[in-house]
Design a protein around this motif. Structure first.
Motif: not given
Length: 332
Positions: A88-112
Motif C-alpha cells: 500500500x502506497x500513499x502519494x497524494x494522500x501523504x502529508x509527509x510525501x507532499x512536504x518532502x516534494x516541496x523540500x526537494x523542489x526547493x533544493x533543485x531551485x537553489x542553484x537554478x
C-alpha cells in the motif's frame, strides 16, 4: 507449457491494480494513471540505470506487503522501489510525501537561474511545472548560486550548465545510443558538472536526442534558439524518408515555417522513437516532411494549456478501468 506468472496487487492512494513482479511503484502508478502518478525528473523508462537521483518521486509505503504489512520507515524513491504483493502506497494522500516534494523542489531551485523568460525550454520544462506546483514564493538561501563558464560542445547543441540539475539523462542516452562515450559527469559534490573531455564536440548521428531527454533547459537546439516561444508554435506529427532512423518526428510550425524538429513523446514526455541529427537539425523545410496532423500534448504543462495553471482538483478517468478512483475525502 510455461506457468502463468502470479501478478502482485498494489494499492496507490486507494486505487488498486495488478502488476508484474519486478515492476516499480512509479510504473505501477503510471499503469493506474490519473493524479497519483509521482513526478519524475531523472527516471526515463527507456534508459537503463536511470532514476534515483532527483528524489522528486518520493512516496510513503504504508504497508510493505500482505505477508509483512509493516510500513517502510522512510520515504522511498518510487522509480527504484519494486512493488510487493499487497503493498500500500500513499502519494497524494501523504502529508509527509507532499512536504518532502516541496523540500526537494526547493533544493533543485537553489542553484537554478531564474531565466525562464529567455530559456528555450520554457513552456515544456519539467522543473518549471514542478516549481509552479510545489515551489516556494521566495528562497531561504542567501549564498551565491554556482555558475559555470559557457562551453562549446558542437554546432547543434547548446550546453548551459547553470541550468543543469544533474539528472544524468543525457549521459545515459549518449551511452545507449552512441558507440563511444563522449561526455559525462565530471568532478564531485557541488563542483559536479556535465561536460566533454577537452571540449570535444558531440557529433554522433543520434546525439541530438540528449536535447529531448533533458528535463530542463541545460541542453537546447542551436538551430532554433530564440526563434519563438514554444506556445506560439504548432506541433504537428510528420514523417519523412530517412535511411538512418524511422523518420517519424514532430515538426513545430510557426506559420508555414519549421522552427524545430523533435522526437515523438508519450504522456510522460519520454521519447517513443529516437531520431537522427539529419531529421532534427537539417530538415527545416516543410516540403521535406509529410504532415500527418496536429500533435496532442497529453501532459499537464504550460505548452498544453497555453498558460500557467496547477492541476485542476477534479477526479479524472483512470487509464486502468479495473482501478478504483481516489475519493475526494481521501485527498489532502
Amino acid at each position: 507449457m510455461s506457468e502463468e506468472i502470479k501478478k502482485f496487487k498494489v494499492t496507490i492512494d486507494g486505487q488498486t491494480t495488478e502488476v508484474e513482479p519486478g515492476t516499480t511503484i512509479l510504473n505501477a502508478a503510471r499503469q493506474i494513471g490519473g493524479k497519483s502518478v509521482p513526478p519524475a525528473m531523472c527516471y526515463y523508462s527507456s534508459l537503463e540505470t536511470s532514476g534515483g537521483r532527483c528524489r522528486t518521486c518520493l512516496v510513503e509505503v504504508s504497508a510493505g506487503s500482505e505477508k509483512d504489512p509493516r510500513p517502510m520507515p522512510k520515504l522511498m524513491a518510487s522509480c527504484r522501489t519494486a512493488v510487493m504483493d499487497g503493498m500500500e502506497v500513499k502519494n497524494l494522500t501523504s502529508p509527509k510525501t507532499q512536504e518532502a516534494r516541496h523540500a526537494v523542489t526547493e533544493f533543485l531551485l537553489i542553484n537554478h537561474p531564474l531565466d525562464c523568460p529567455i530559456c528555450d525550454q520554457a513552456g515544456e520544462c519539467h522543473l518549471q511545472d514542478l516549481a509552479y506546483e510545489n515551489g516556494e514564493e521566495q528562497t531561504r538561501t542567501d549564498f551565491e548560486r554556482r555558475t559555470f563558464e559557457p562551453e562549446d560542445i558542437g554546432p547543434y547543441i547548446k550546453l548551459n550548465m547553470n541550468r543543469c540539475i544533474l539528472c544524468a539523462r543525457c549521459v545515459l542516452a549518449a551511452n545507449q545510443l552512441t558507440e563511444e562515450r563522449e561526455h559525462g559527469i565530471l568532478f564531485r559534490g557541488e563542483h559536479a558538472e556535465i561536460s566533454t573531455y577537452l571540449n570535444k564536440a558531440l557529433d554522433n548521428d543520434f546525439i541530438g536526442n540528449v536535447i529531448d531527454v533533458c528535463p530542463v533547459g541545460a541542453l537546447t537546439d542551436k538551430t532554433s534558439r530564440f526563434m519563438s516561444r514554444v506556445w506560439f508554435t504548432k506541433p504537428m506529427d510528420a514523417h519523412c524518408n530517412c535511411d538512418k532512423c524511422s523518420g517519424k518526428a514532430v515538426v513545430w510550425l510557426k506559420g508555414e515555417e519549421v522552427i524545430r524538429v523533435t522526437a515523438r513523446k508519450d504522456q510522460y514526455d519520454e521519447v517513443q522513437e529516437y531520431i537522427c541529427n539529419t531529421c532534427r537539425f537539417e530538415r527545416k523545410d516543410a516540403k521535406e516532411w509529410i504532415i500527418e496532423g496536429p500533435r496532442h500534448i497529453d501532459r499537464h504543462s504550460v505548452i498544453s494549456l497555453n498558460h500557467y495553471q496547477k492541476p485542476v482538483e477534479t477526479l479524472r478517468m483512470l487509464d486502468n478501468p479495473e482501478a478504483k478512483e481516489i475519493s475526494k475525502k481521501d485527498e489532502i
